[in-house]
Design a protein around this motif. Structure first.
Motif, mmCIF file in Angstrom:
data_model
loop_
_atom_site.group_PDB
_atom_site.id
_atom_site.type_symbol
_atom_site.label_atom_id
_atom_site.label_comp_id
_atom_site.label_asym_id
_atom_site.label_seq_id
_atom_site.Cartn_x
_atom_site.Cartn_y
_atom_site.Cartn_z
ATOM 1 N N GLU A 181 0.837 -1.206 0.000
ATOM 2 C CA GLU A 181 0.000 0.000 0.000
ATOM 3 C C GLU A 181 0.871 1.255 0.000
ATOM 4 N N VAL A 182 1.907 1.254 0.839
ATOM 5 C CA VAL A 182 2.818 2.405 0.914
ATOM 6 C C VAL A 182 3.594 2.568 -0.393
ATOM 7 N N LEU A 183 4.103 1.462 -0.914
ATOM 8 C CA LEU A 183 4.934 1.539 -2.122
ATOM 9 C C LEU A 183 4.133 1.996 -3.331
ATOM 10 N N SER A 184 2.855 1.658 -3.379
ATOM 11 C CA SER A 184 2.044 2.081 -4.525
ATOM 12 C C SER A 184 1.978 3.597 -4.617
ATOM 13 N N VAL A 185 2.058 4.279 -3.471
ATOM 14 C CA VAL A 185 2.069 5.745 -3.461
ATOM 15 C C VAL A 185 3.474 6.270 -3.762
ATOM 16 N N LEU A 186 4.474 5.727 -3.085
ATOM 17 C CA LEU A 186 5.838 6.221 -3.245
ATOM 18 C C LEU A 186 6.377 5.979 -4.652
ATOM 19 N N ARG A 187 5.882 4.943 -5.300
ATOM 20 C CA ARG A 187 6.306 4.694 -6.681
ATOM 21 C C ARG A 187 5.919 5.863 -7.576
ATOM 22 N N THR A 188 4.758 6.423 -7.373
ATOM 23 C CA THR A 188 4.309 7.560 -8.200
ATOM 24 C C THR A 188 5.105 8.818 -7.893
ATOM 25 N N GLU A 189 5.812 8.830 -6.751
ATOM 26 C CA GLU A 189 6.602 9.985 -6.352
ATOM 27 C C GLU A 189 8.089 9.786 -6.665
ATOM 28 N N SER A 190 8.393 8.775 -7.460
ATOM 29 C CA SER A 190 9.762 8.520 -7.961
ATOM 30 C C SER A 190 10.767 8.274 -6.839
ATOM 31 N N PHE A 191 10.362 7.506 -5.836
ATOM 32 C CA PHE A 191 11.277 7.176 -4.747
ATOM 33 C C PHE A 191 12.219 6.031 -5.093
ATOM 34 N N PHE A 192 11.951 5.317 -6.173
ATOM 35 C CA PHE A 192 12.720 4.114 -6.482
ATOM 36 C C PHE A 192 13.364 4.239 -7.856
ATOM 37 N N ALA A 193 14.647 3.865 -7.940
ATOM 38 C CA ALA A 193 15.387 4.001 -9.197
ATOM 39 C C ALA A 193 14.842 3.076 -10.275
ATOM 40 N N GLY A 194 14.374 1.913 -9.880
ATOM 41 C CA GLY A 194 13.830 0.966 -10.848
ATOM 42 C C GLY A 194 12.770 0.109 -10.194
ATOM 43 N N TRP A 195 11.714 -0.174 -10.932
ATOM 44 C CA TRP A 195 10.628 -1.027 -10.423
ATOM 45 C C TRP A 195 10.668 -2.322 -11.213
ATOM 46 N N ARG A 196 10.805 -3.461 -10.523
ATOM 47 C CA ARG A 196 11.060 -4.739 -11.201
ATOM 48 C C ARG A 196 9.832 -5.622 -11.351
ATOM 49 N N ASP A 197 8.756 -5.328 -10.611
ATOM 50 C CA ASP A 197 7.628 -6.266 -10.533
ATOM 51 C C ASP A 197 8.127 -7.649 -10.133
ATOM 52 N N GLU A 198 9.007 -7.663 -9.140
ATOM 53 C CA GLU A 198 9.620 -8.902 -8.652
ATOM 54 C C GLU A 198 9.642 -8.848 -7.135
ATOM 55 N N ARG A 199 9.113 -9.868 -6.490
ATOM 56 C CA ARG A 199 9.002 -9.886 -5.040
ATOM 57 C C ARG A 199 10.230 -10.510 -4.386
ATOM 58 N N PHE A 200 10.666 -9.894 -3.286
ATOM 59 C CA PHE A 200 11.745 -10.433 -2.466
ATOM 60 C C PHE A 200 11.195 -10.800 -1.095
ATOM 61 N N SER A 201 11.603 -11.934 -0.573
ATOM 62 C CA SER A 201 11.260 -12.300 0.802
ATOM 63 C C SER A 201 12.200 -11.575 1.754
ATOM 64 N N VAL A 202 11.649 -11.032 2.830
ATOM 65 C CA VAL A 202 12.419 -10.259 3.803
ATOM 66 C C VAL A 202 12.593 -11.087 5.070
ATOM 67 N N TYR A 203 13.843 -11.231 5.491
ATOM 68 C CA TYR A 203 14.165 -11.988 6.689
ATOM 69 C C TYR A 203 14.785 -11.066 7.732
ATOM 70 N N ALA A 204 14.704 -11.483 8.986
ATOM 71 C CA ALA A 204 15.386 -10.756 10.042
ATOM 72 C C ALA A 204 16.873 -11.070 9.992
ATOM 73 N N GLU A 205 17.632 -10.319 10.768
ATOM 74 C CA GLU A 205 19.075 -10.529 10.821
ATOM 75 C C GLU A 205 19.415 -11.975 11.154
ATOM 76 N N ALA A 206 18.624 -12.597 12.037
ATOM 77 C CA ALA A 206 18.886 -13.976 12.442
ATOM 78 C C ALA A 206 18.137 -14.992 11.590
ATOM 79 N N SER A 207 17.678 -14.583 10.408
ATOM 80 C CA SER A 207 16.995 -15.454 9.460
ATOM 81 C C SER A 207 15.657 -15.936 10.025
ATOM 82 N N GLY A 208 15.365 -17.236 9.920
ATOM 83 C CA GLY A 208 14.065 -17.726 10.333
ATOM 84 C C GLY A 208 13.045 -17.599 9.217
#
Length: 267
Positions: free
Chosen positions: A71-98
């Motif tokens: 939801e947040v990124l859909s707004v920030l994308r229109t405001e040019s906050f990101f150098a490139g948009w890939r339409d590719e999802r990344f899984s986010v892990y904590a420092e200790a993985s899991g």
């Protein structure tokens, strides 16, 4: 073999200049104070306290966090906050993985200082005169590091993939390496490193592979992301590494690590 001066300087990061990002009391990233202020436009999703950014208490599941961030990124994308948009999802892990904490668009991970995972291949050719390495030059229209020199193959590990799956996929897309040849790649090292980028913190975990290639193999790019390939003797590679930012930071570190394994002499 010393780390080239520009590379050593690039890998120095003052984490005190960032605010840690947390989910369920697990740190997963780093935000600049400026970007943290932007996220405060969504107090329903993010809250800042004790000099850190965290998800609001109602955002409790991985799915809920993924939806909230989207939801947040859909707004920030229109405001040019990101150098490139890939339409590719990344899984986010904590420092200790899991288990993954949530998933996010790949083009946004630097803003959040999230550790991205990638696979890189050193393409090596042995012949009676010595060992050479295939180097690629990134396409001039790439959103990141256009025109810089890179490994034969390098690609981010997207959601639903592991390092080996990514190796096989990227080997064909980036260099036209057929499956049976790519499967002979040998795992070498896992490198974890951070450096500053224009968008924030570029945090990386790179799985490094060496791939021995026949002398008659000619890389052929399939996805339009490489301008050309060059086969360069290892004894010349270190001289190129010492040129500031001739290579991407990621590739320079992977290649330097490879040269150390091949025990190239110090200058």
């Amino acid at each position: 073999m010393p780390v080239p001066a520009w590379l050593h300087a690039s890998l120095r990061v003052d984490y005190g200049a960032f605010l840690p990002m947390w989910a369920q009391e697990r740190r997963f990233g780093w935000a600049t104070p400026a970007f943290a202020a932007v996220l405060q436009r969504w107090p329903r999703i993010f809250e800042c306290k004790d000099q850190r950014i965290g998800f609001s208490t109602w955002v409790e599941s991985a799915h809920a966090r993924s939806e909230a961030v989207a939801e947040v990124l859909s707004v920030l994308r229109t405001e040019s906050f990101f150098a490139g948009w890939r339409d590719e999802r990344f899984s986010v892990y904590a420092e200790a993985s899991g288990e993954p904490l949530f998933s996010i668009e790949r083009g946004a991970i630097k803003r959040f200082g999230i550790r991205g995972r990638a696979t890189h291949i050193n393409g090596l050719v042995e012949n009676p005169s010595g060992v050479s390495m295939w180097i690629s030059r990134r396409a001039s229209n790439k959103s990141t590091d256009p025109g810089k020199y890179d490994n034969l193959v390098g690609g981010g590990i997207g959601e639903g993939y592991d390092a080996w799956d990514t190796l096989l996929k990227e080997a064909w897309e980036e260099a036209g390496v057929p499956l049976d040849l790519a499967q002979s790649a040998r795992p070498r090292d896992t490198l974890r490193f951070d450096y500053l980028s224009a968008e924030g913190l570029d945090s990386n975990e790179v799985e490094c592979f060496d791939l021995s290639l026949p002398t008659d193999f000619q890389p052929t790019n399939q996805d339009g992301e490489v301008d050309r390939f060059e086969l360069i003797p290892l004894e010349e590679i270190y001289d190129l590494l010492r040129r500031p930012h001739f290579f991407t930071v990621d590739a320079a570190l992977v290649i330097w690590n490879c040269l150390r394994r091949w025990q190239q002499p110090d200058d």
